[in-house]
Enzyme design. Structure first.
Site, PDB file in Angstrom:
ATOM      1  N   TYR A  39      41.705  37.735  31.476  1.00  0.00           N
ATOM      2  CA  TYR A  39      40.607  38.454  32.115  1.00  0.00           C
ATOM      3  C   TYR A  39      40.180  37.678  33.347  1.00  0.00           C
ATOM      4  CZ  TYR A  39      35.974  40.548  32.744  1.00  0.00           C
ATOM      5  OH  TYR A  39      34.866  41.178  33.258  1.00  0.00           O
ATOM      6  N   ASP A  67      43.032  30.779  37.780  1.00  0.00           N
ATOM      7  CA  ASP A  67      41.666  31.191  37.462  1.00  0.00           C
ATOM      8  C   ASP A  67      41.093  30.134  36.526  1.00  0.00           C
ATOM      9  OD1 ASP A  67      39.349  32.250  36.435  1.00  0.00           O
ATOM     10  OD2 ASP A  67      40.173  34.243  36.067  1.00  0.00           O
ATOM     11  N   LYS A 116      30.489  29.959  36.879  1.00  0.00           N
ATOM     12  CA  LYS A 116      29.142  29.426  36.709  1.00  0.00           C
ATOM     13  C   LYS A 116      29.084  27.959  36.325  1.00  0.00           C
ATOM     14  CE  LYS A 116      29.579  32.052  32.448  1.00  0.00           C
ATOM     15  NZ  LYS A 116      30.863  32.639  32.906  1.00  0.00           N
TER      16      LYS A 116
END
Length: 433
Positions: A147, A242, A270
């Protein structure tokens, strides 16, 4: 009515459903995959969260990865308060943005320049745009179960909440976009090679979670990432890591440092804001200088480099620098937890496995090993749901999905881990009965 959410959480959910789709602002928070209702968080401290019914949980969600030092670490809270007192947003550059950019580039291999954005989704979307512009090509290769956020290009056989909720490829994604996304199985470099052969000169990039966290923790085979590196080099395509989950978590330099394979572009989320909303993408200077205003590839954001998020991120990076034993300690504590879980699984005869690396781990109700989405998808999700509910009743909070990573923090000490192991043993005994 389920007994894993309290009356206050149920009251809040009934209100939320009137105004928010499904009552939540991110799908997996709904807890539907584990047969319960959403639990509303009220506060957190160290390794714990308390819900609106004042029930305390040992937390292994950890805001989905960024809380390396647990909830509400005093240094990070102080940094947020100090920055907010000076102004929460300017829409202008600040000196702190330079500080965090310098720090990240110094820590992460192969990153000469970085652009701050607002989320991991924005980072991956922007990195793919850059890769397409740099190569002049349209197609990308991704992996089933990985994802990379909810941009159109990535919602093809995505993991995380898409897999959790059993959704098909998302409505609203144009067929032309889907046609430009080629999907391989994680750990299958041979299929990627076939894609390059069949699409000669058309593939801009391969994007991958170097260690998957979004179908549960799935590790790369020993040569898999290196083969991707070689295929991209041979075909003049870019390799994108990623690292929204693995960045600064597996090592100070992320998966590139831990696994010894370099990427052309890397994305963060984050974690570089100590848990506050932020993201970034970075890479070689020649690539990054294509981004506007230096170059023609447009990407912008009013809140990019938000001073409060940047201050929190700098405090988190300071804590990493001040804790040289951090990653060794996190790994040792994760191993302590995993060993305890495996002892109970073997004692009770479960067909299950625990996969882990660094401070990331997942208990799969699958005999294992889990090496791809094909394997992960054969996990017993109904048994996981019963296990999740049994753990909640014992005060341990896991992500409400079989297909997510759990995260250890520096605040999870040996006493917390031992309490977790006892709770897991009791929960496994309950669902075995």
């Amino acid at each position: 009515m389920d007994d894993t959410s309290g009356p206050r959480s149920r009251e809040l959910l009934s209100r939320a459903i009137e105004w928010i789709p499904g009552g939540v602002n991110s799908p997996v928070r709904a807890f539907r995959a584990v047969g319960g209702d959403a639990i509303f968080a009220a506060r957190g401290e160290g390794p714990y969260v308390w819900d609106e019914d004042e029930r305390r949980y040992i937390d292994y969600i950890g805001s989905w990865g960024p809380l390396l030092f647990g909830h509400a670490h005093p240094r990070i809270v102080e940094a947020v308060q100090s920055a907010a007192a000076r102004g929460t947003s300017f829409g202008m550059p600040t000196a702190a943005e330079i500080d965090i950019a310098e720090r990240i580039c110094a820590m992460v291999p192969g990153v000469d320049m970085i652009r701050l954005v607002n989320s991991g989704t924005e980072a991956t979307m922007s990195a793919i745009r850059l890769a397409r512009a740099y190569t002049g090509r349209s197609k990308i290769v991704k992996f089933a179960g990985c994802y990379h956020g909810h941009a159109d290009s990535f919602l093809i056989k995505a993991g995380s909440g898409v897999a959790t909720l059993g959704l098909p490829d998302s409505p609203g994604v144009p067929t032309g976009v889907a046609a430009d996304t080629l999907v391989a199985e994680f750990n299958d470099a041979d299929l990627v090679a076939e894609y390059f052969d069949a699409n000669h000169g058309a593939i801009a990039a391969v994007i991958v979670e170097p260690v998957v966290g979004n179908m549960g923790v799935v590790l790369p085979r020993r040569t898999f990432l290196q083969k991707l590196r070689e295929l991209c080099d041979a075909n003049e395509a870019l390799l994108l890591f990623d690292e929204v989950m693995t960045g600064f978590r597996l090592a100070a330099g992320g998966a590139q440092e831990r696994l010894g394979v370099g990427a052309d572009l890397v994305t963060f989320g984050k974690i570089i804001g100590g848990g506050l909303p932020i993201g970034a993408y970075g890479g070689r200077r020649e690539l990054m200088e294509m981004i506007a205003p230096s170059g023609p590839v447009y990407q912008a954001g009013t809140l990019s480099g938000n001073p409060v998020a940047v201050a929190a991120g700098l405090a988190m990076l300071d804590l990493i620098a001040a804790t040289p034993e951090l990653y060794t300690r996190l790994e040792a504590r994760t191993q302590r937890l995993v060993t305890g879980i495996e002892t109970h699984l073997q004692r009770l005869g479960f067909q299950a496995c625990v996969q882990h690396i660094g401070s990331m781990w997942t208990l799969f109700f699958h005999a294992g090993p889990v090496r791809s989405w094909v394997d992960a998808a054969h996990s017993d999700t109904k048994l996981f749901a019963r296990f999740h509910q049994a753990l909640l009743r014992r005060g341990v909070l896991l992500p409400p999905s079989q297909f997510e990573a759990c995260f250890m923090s520096a605040a999870h000490d040996d006493n917390v881990i031992d309490e977790t192991v006892r709770a897991i043993g009791a929960a496994l005994e309950e669902i075995r009965a």
